[in-house]
Design a protein around this motif. Sequence first.
Motif, mmCIF file in Angstrom:
data_model
loop_
_atom_site.group_PDB
_atom_site.id
_atom_site.type_symbol
_atom_site.label_atom_id
_atom_site.label_comp_id
_atom_site.label_asym_id
_atom_site.label_seq_id
_atom_site.Cartn_x
_atom_site.Cartn_y
_atom_site.Cartn_z
ATOM 1 N N THR A 96 0.825 -1.205 0.000
ATOM 2 C CA THR A 96 0.000 0.000 0.000
ATOM 3 C C THR A 96 0.859 1.253 0.000
ATOM 4 O OG1 THR A 96 -1.639 -1.218 1.303
ATOM 5 C CG2 THR A 96 -1.924 1.153 1.141
ATOM 6 N N ALA A 97 1.932 1.229 0.787
ATOM 7 C CA ALA A 97 2.811 2.396 0.882
ATOM 8 C C ALA A 97 3.534 2.658 -0.431
ATOM 9 C CB ALA A 97 3.820 2.199 2.013
ATOM 10 N N ARG A 98 4.159 1.605 -0.992
ATOM 11 C CA ARG A 98 4.958 1.793 -2.201
ATOM 12 C C ARG A 98 4.094 2.036 -3.428
ATOM 13 N NH1 ARG A 98 9.264 3.282 0.239
ATOM 14 N NH2 ARG A 98 10.004 3.651 -1.889
ATOM 15 N N GLY A 99 2.826 1.647 -3.371
ATOM 16 C CA GLY A 99 1.934 1.930 -4.486
ATOM 17 C C GLY A 99 1.259 3.282 -4.375
ATOM 18 N N SER A 100 0.767 3.612 -3.172
ATOM 19 C CA SER A 100 0.048 4.873 -2.996
ATOM 20 C C SER A 100 0.989 6.068 -2.988
ATOM 21 C CB SER A 100 -0.755 4.841 -1.685
ATOM 22 O OG SER A 100 0.094 4.704 -0.558
ATOM 23 N N GLY A 101 2.228 5.886 -2.522
ATOM 24 C CA GLY A 101 3.181 6.991 -2.503
ATOM 25 C C GLY A 101 3.418 7.589 -3.882
ATOM 26 N N PRO A 102 3.834 6.775 -4.867
ATOM 27 C CA PRO A 102 4.001 7.308 -6.224
ATOM 28 C C PRO A 102 2.708 7.832 -6.824
ATOM 29 C CG PRO A 102 5.144 5.214 -5.989
ATOM 30 C CD PRO A 102 4.328 5.390 -4.751
ATOM 31 N N PHE A 155 -2.238 2.442 7.766
ATOM 32 C CA PHE A 155 -0.875 2.919 7.958
ATOM 33 C C PHE A 155 -0.082 2.865 6.658
ATOM 34 C CE2 PHE A 155 -1.885 2.287 12.440
ATOM 35 C CZ PHE A 155 -1.285 3.408 13.001
ATOM 36 N N GLY A 156 -0.464 1.951 5.771
ATOM 37 C CA GLY A 156 0.174 1.940 4.461
ATOM 38 C C GLY A 156 -0.124 3.206 3.689
ATOM 39 N N LEU A 157 -1.375 3.656 3.747
ATOM 40 C CA LEU A 157 -1.755 4.902 3.071
ATOM 41 C C LEU A 157 -1.077 6.103 3.719
ATOM 42 C CD1 LEU A 157 -5.571 4.268 2.473
ATOM 43 C CD2 LEU A 157 -3.757 4.319 0.749
ATOM 44 N N LEU A 158 -0.977 6.110 5.048
ATOM 45 C CA LEU A 158 -0.280 7.200 5.731
ATOM 46 C C LEU A 158 1.202 7.225 5.342
ATOM 47 C CD1 LEU A 158 -1.815 6.968 9.322
ATOM 48 C CD2 LEU A 158 -2.231 8.756 7.617
ATOM 49 N N THR A 159 1.794 6.041 5.230
ATOM 50 C CA THR A 159 3.188 5.957 4.803
ATOM 51 C C THR A 159 3.345 6.440 3.371
ATOM 52 O OG1 THR A 159 3.517 4.056 6.259
ATOM 53 C CG2 THR A 159 5.170 4.421 4.552
ATOM 54 N N GLY A 160 2.383 6.066 2.515
ATOM 55 C CA GLY A 160 2.406 6.533 1.129
ATOM 56 C C GLY A 160 2.314 8.047 1.047
ATOM 57 N N ALA A 161 1.475 8.632 1.899
ATOM 58 C CA ALA A 161 1.371 10.089 1.929
ATOM 59 C C ALA A 161 2.686 10.722 2.361
ATOM 60 C CB ALA A 161 0.243 10.515 2.879
ATOM 61 N N ALA A 162 3.368 10.086 3.323
ATOM 62 C CA ALA A 162 4.671 10.598 3.771
ATOM 63 C C ALA A 162 5.703 10.491 2.659
ATOM 64 C CB ALA A 162 5.135 9.819 5.005
ATOM 65 N N ILE A 163 5.681 9.378 1.908
ATOM 66 C CA ILE A 163 6.606 9.210 0.785
ATOM 67 C C ILE A 163 6.391 10.308 -0.250
ATOM 68 C CG2 ILE A 163 7.184 7.737 -1.192
ATOM 69 C CD1 ILE A 163 6.549 5.317 0.594
#
Length: 287
Positions: A96-102, A155-163
């Motif tokens: 979720t993080a590595r996909g939503s971040g970009p 938390f994956g989405l929150l991490t993606g937003a931080a990225i």
Amino acid sequence: MSPLALLLVLSAAVAHASWNVIAHGASRSGLPFLWAGSVVSTVLWLPVVPLTGGLGAGELHGFALGVAVSAVLHVGYMLVLQRGYAVGNLSAVYATARGSGPLITVIVAIVVLGERLSPPALVGVAAIIAGVIGIGFIDRGTSLTGRRIDPAIVFGLLTGAAIAAYTLWDAQALRTWSISPVAFMVGCTALEVPMFAALLGRRLPEGVRILRTDWRRLLVFGLLSPLSYILVLAAVTIAPVSIVAPMREVSVVLVSLFGAFVLREARPGARLVASAVVVAGIALLAM
């Protein structure tokens, strides 16, 4: 995308995947490892700054502001990511993080920064993001219970937003204030040392102990982790961040293939299909 930018981003992906594979498991030490990693990164890369243009062509106040904000964003990113791993499924958080971040980065770069992508490039970006998310969810398992929201997704989405936040800020900082990528990265790691120390508090001796006992992995981390992001920073100075951000996630593909063929992890066929989607997206961006 220019050949140089393509080379920088793909090299960054290889460096990122390499240090993750070599230093696998070291980050389980949590904040003490992050503090020790920041110390080693700063010590290793500080002598390189004078050899790579110093602070850059911009003014000192721009460098100081850019580095300060970036360090805060990077520390916030690591804290959110750690919290996600503590309460949710690892692969779901990572995917979720590595996909939503970009994805967030691309949207903001187009809407706010005014970057423009051709239709094939947009398809390429979408393919890379879809492939990265697919790789992460291959081993996700069943972490949803009933109708409750999976904390890993939150938390994956929150991490993606931080990225997305630190990627966009860093790109603008380097372009606006003409900062050297190496100096920028070293400045960030140097500021992270006291930040992580403050968060550790009385646990700081744990970080000192890790410096002594796990120095081999820390050397790998301290060399390759900054290098992977320095190459990305260099790429965003000559290519749109809306292209660089998703393409750097090729590291996920490399780690996934390593897991499939070296570690003999499950469902290698599904990994190959998802990886092929990412490669197709890279080909579109390269054109």
